[in-house]
Write a protein that holds these residues in place. Structure first.
Motif, PDB file in Angstrom:
ATOM      1  N   ALA A   1      55.232  54.137  35.421  1.00  0.00           N
ATOM      2  CA  ALA A   1      55.707  52.828  34.978  1.00  0.00           C
ATOM      3  C   ALA A   1      54.625  51.777  35.175  1.00  0.00           C
ATOM      4  N   ALA A   2      54.443  50.934  34.172  1.00  0.00           N
ATOM      5  CA  ALA A   2      53.462  49.846  34.253  1.00  0.00           C
ATOM      6  C   ALA A   2      54.102  48.563  33.762  1.00  0.00           C
ATOM      7  N   PHE A   3      53.669  47.452  34.331  1.00  0.00           N
ATOM      8  CA  PHE A   3      54.203  46.143  33.975  1.00  0.00           C
ATOM      9  C   PHE A   3      53.065  45.134  33.967  1.00  0.00           C
ATOM     10  N   SER A   4      52.969  44.372  32.911  1.00  0.00           N
ATOM     11  CA  SER A   4      51.981  43.294  32.820  1.00  0.00           C
ATOM     12  C   SER A   4      52.669  42.038  32.318  1.00  0.00           C
ATOM     13  N   ASP A   5      52.244  40.903  32.824  1.00  0.00           N
ATOM     14  CA  ASP A   5      52.791  39.630  32.377  1.00  0.00           C
ATOM     15  C   ASP A   5      51.762  38.545  32.649  1.00  0.00           C
ATOM     16  N   SER A   6      51.975  37.399  32.052  1.00  0.00           N
ATOM     17  CA  SER A   6      51.118  36.241  32.321  1.00  0.00           C
ATOM     18  C   SER A   6      51.958  34.980  32.198  1.00  0.00           C
ATOM     19  N   PHE A   7      51.496  33.946  32.883  1.00  0.00           N
ATOM     20  CA  PHE A   7      52.153  32.646  32.814  1.00  0.00           C
ATOM     21  C   PHE A   7      51.126  31.571  33.129  1.00  0.00           C
ATOM     22  N   GLU A   8      51.482  30.320  32.841  1.00  0.00           N
ATOM     23  CA  GLU A   8      50.588  29.182  33.084  1.00  0.00           C
ATOM     24  C   GLU A   8      51.072  28.397  34.287  1.00  0.00           C
ATOM     25  N   THR A   9      50.126  27.864  35.037  1.00  0.00           N
ATOM     26  CA  THR A   9      50.407  26.955  36.129  1.00  0.00           C
ATOM     27  C   THR A   9      49.263  25.940  36.158  1.00  0.00           C
ATOM     28  N   ASP A  10      49.171  25.125  37.196  1.00  0.00           N
ATOM     29  CA  ASP A  10      48.034  24.206  37.290  1.00  0.00           C
ATOM     30  C   ASP A  10      47.379  24.344  38.660  1.00  0.00           C
ATOM     31  N   GLN A  11      46.228  23.701  38.814  1.00  0.00           N
ATOM     32  CA  GLN A  11      45.404  23.909  40.000  1.00  0.00           C
ATOM     33  C   GLN A  11      46.070  23.446  41.286  1.00  0.00           C
ATOM     34  N   THR A  12      47.080  22.580  41.237  1.00  0.00           N
ATOM     35  CA  THR A  12      47.725  22.125  42.469  1.00  0.00           C
ATOM     36  C   THR A  12      48.408  23.276  43.209  1.00  0.00           C
ATOM     37  N   TYR A  13      48.786  24.327  42.510  1.00  0.00           N
ATOM     38  CA  TYR A  13      49.419  25.481  43.147  1.00  0.00           C
ATOM     39  C   TYR A  13      48.403  26.378  43.862  1.00  0.00           C
ATOM     40  N   LEU A  14      47.128  26.152  43.631  1.00  0.00           N
ATOM     41  CA  LEU A  14      46.103  26.960  44.287  1.00  0.00           C
ATOM     42  C   LEU A  14      45.900  26.572  45.749  1.00  0.00           C
ATOM     43  N   LEU A  15      46.093  25.304  46.078  1.00  0.00           N
ATOM     44  CA  LEU A  15      45.787  24.819  47.428  1.00  0.00           C
ATOM     45  C   LEU A  15      46.578  25.529  48.533  1.00  0.00           C
ATOM     46  N   PRO A  16      47.902  25.702  48.407  1.00  0.00           N
ATOM     47  CA  PRO A  16      48.614  26.439  49.469  1.00  0.00           C
ATOM     48  C   PRO A  16      48.156  27.896  49.567  1.00  0.00           C
ATOM     49  N   PHE A  17      47.830  28.503  48.445  1.00  0.00           N
ATOM     50  CA  PHE A  17      47.355  29.885  48.426  1.00  0.00           C
ATOM     51  C   PHE A  17      46.003  29.984  49.129  1.00  0.00           C
ATOM     52  N   ILE A  18      45.114  29.024  48.874  1.00  0.00           N
ATOM     53  CA  ILE A  18      43.807  28.992  49.529  1.00  0.00           C
ATOM     54  C   ILE A  18      43.982  28.870  51.043  1.00  0.00           C
ATOM     55  N   LYS A  19      44.913  28.044  51.477  1.00  0.00           N
ATOM     56  CA  LYS A  19      45.155  27.840  52.913  1.00  0.00           C
ATOM     57  C   LYS A  19      45.542  29.161  53.584  1.00  0.00           C
ATOM     58  N   VAL A  20      46.445  29.919  52.972  1.00  0.00           N
ATOM     59  CA  VAL A  20      46.872  31.211  53.534  1.00  0.00           C
ATOM     60  C   VAL A  20      45.712  32.196  53.564  1.00  0.00           C
ATOM     61  N   LEU A  21      44.947  32.259  52.478  1.00  0.00           N
ATOM     62  CA  LEU A  21      43.803  33.176  52.431  1.00  0.00           C
ATOM     63  C   LEU A  21      42.758  32.824  53.492  1.00  0.00           C
ATOM     64  N   ARG A  22      42.511  31.534  53.692  1.00  0.00           N
ATOM     65  CA  ARG A  22      41.557  31.114  54.737  1.00  0.00           C
ATOM     66  C   ARG A  22      42.024  31.559  56.118  1.00  0.00           C
ATOM     67  N   GLN A  23      43.317  31.362  56.395  1.00  0.00           N
ATOM     68  CA  GLN A  23      43.851  31.764  57.697  1.00  0.00           C
ATOM     69  C   GLN A  23      43.668  33.265  57.911  1.00  0.00           C
ATOM     70  N   LEU A  24      43.960  34.052  56.890  1.00  0.00           N
ATOM     71  CA  LEU A  24      43.811  35.508  56.992  1.00  0.00           C
ATOM     72  C   LEU A  24      42.365  35.922  57.224  1.00  0.00           C
ATOM     73  N   THR A  25      41.465  35.366  56.419  1.00  0.00           N
ATOM     74  CA  THR A  25      40.074  35.817  56.491  1.00  0.00           C
ATOM     75  C   THR A  25      39.351  35.303  57.735  1.00  0.00           C
ATOM     76  N   VAL A  26      39.810  34.184  58.291  1.00  0.00           N
ATOM     77  CA  VAL A  26      39.231  33.703  59.552  1.00  0.00           C
ATOM     78  C   VAL A  26      39.754  34.547  60.715  1.00  0.00           C
ATOM     79  N   GLN A  27      41.045  34.836  60.706  1.00  0.00           N
ATOM     80  CA  GLN A  27      41.638  35.608  61.787  1.00  0.00           C
ATOM     81  C   GLN A  27      41.198  37.074  61.760  1.00  0.00           C
ATOM     82  N   TYR A  28      41.045  37.625  60.547  1.00  0.00           N
ATOM     83  CA  TYR A  28      40.674  39.039  60.393  1.00  0.00           C
ATOM     84  C   TYR A  28      39.485  39.161  59.441  1.00  0.00           C
ATOM     85  N   PRO A  29      38.294  38.786  59.877  1.00  0.00           N
ATOM     86  CA  PRO A  29      37.143  38.824  58.975  1.00  0.00           C
ATOM     87  C   PRO A  29      36.696  40.250  58.656  1.00  0.00           C
ATOM     88  N   ALA A  30      36.132  40.409  57.478  1.00  0.00           N
ATOM     89  CA  ALA A  30      35.523  41.690  57.112  1.00  0.00           C
ATOM     90  C   ALA A  30      34.275  41.871  57.959  1.00  0.00           C
TER      91      ALA A  30
END
Length: 136
Positions: free
Chosen positions: A88-117
């Motif tokens: 089974a495969a599923f693909s979709d797309s949708f539009e948003t704007d850059q303001t929704y990126l900021l909370p996502f960036i915050k979570v990614l920063r926390q993860l990568t700082v706490q658990y760096p490669a």
């Protein structure tokens, strides 16, 4: 769409992704290399600043998960998602704007700082799968 990072293993983040859109619902448990998450974080930060470009996150060995964000230079972000589990495969797309990126960036920063490669994780950047690319 939700992407919940649930744990960390040697060199990997484990996550669960759920998508609900109209009649469709898909869920998949995946593992992302730490270096891929760090690269995705960097790409999203550049996308948020310039509003132009792409940010891609995928799994290491399979094409079972792909998330591609594409900025058009005017603040609009096209989100493309591909999930695959067995036959089974599923693909979709949708539009948003850059303001929704900021909370996502915050979570990614926390993860990568706490658990760096680490150097032992090796540099891993997977090409964008065909399922996520624009179709002519």
């Amino acid at each position: 769409m939700s992407l919940a990072f649930e744990g960390v293993q040697e060199g990997y983040f484990s996550a669960s992704t759920t998508y609900r859109g109209g009649w469709a619902r898909a869920q998949l448990d995946v593992a992302f290399p730490k270096v891929a998450v760090e690269a995705f974080q960097s790409q999203i930060e550049q996308l948020c600043q310039s509003l132009w470009g792409e940010a891609f996150l995928g799994t290491e060995y399979e094409d079972d998960f792909g998330l591609l964000l594409v900025g058009n230079g005017r603040g609009q972000i096209r989100v493309r998602l591909h999930l695959e589990n067995g036959n089974a495969a599923f693909s979709d797309s949708f539009e948003t704007d850059q303001t929704y990126l900021l909370p996502f960036i915050k979570v990614l920063r926390q993860l990568t700082v706490q658990y760096p490669a680490t150097h032992a994780d090796a540099a891993y950047l997977k090409p964008i799968p065909a399922a996520l690319k624009e179709q002519p």
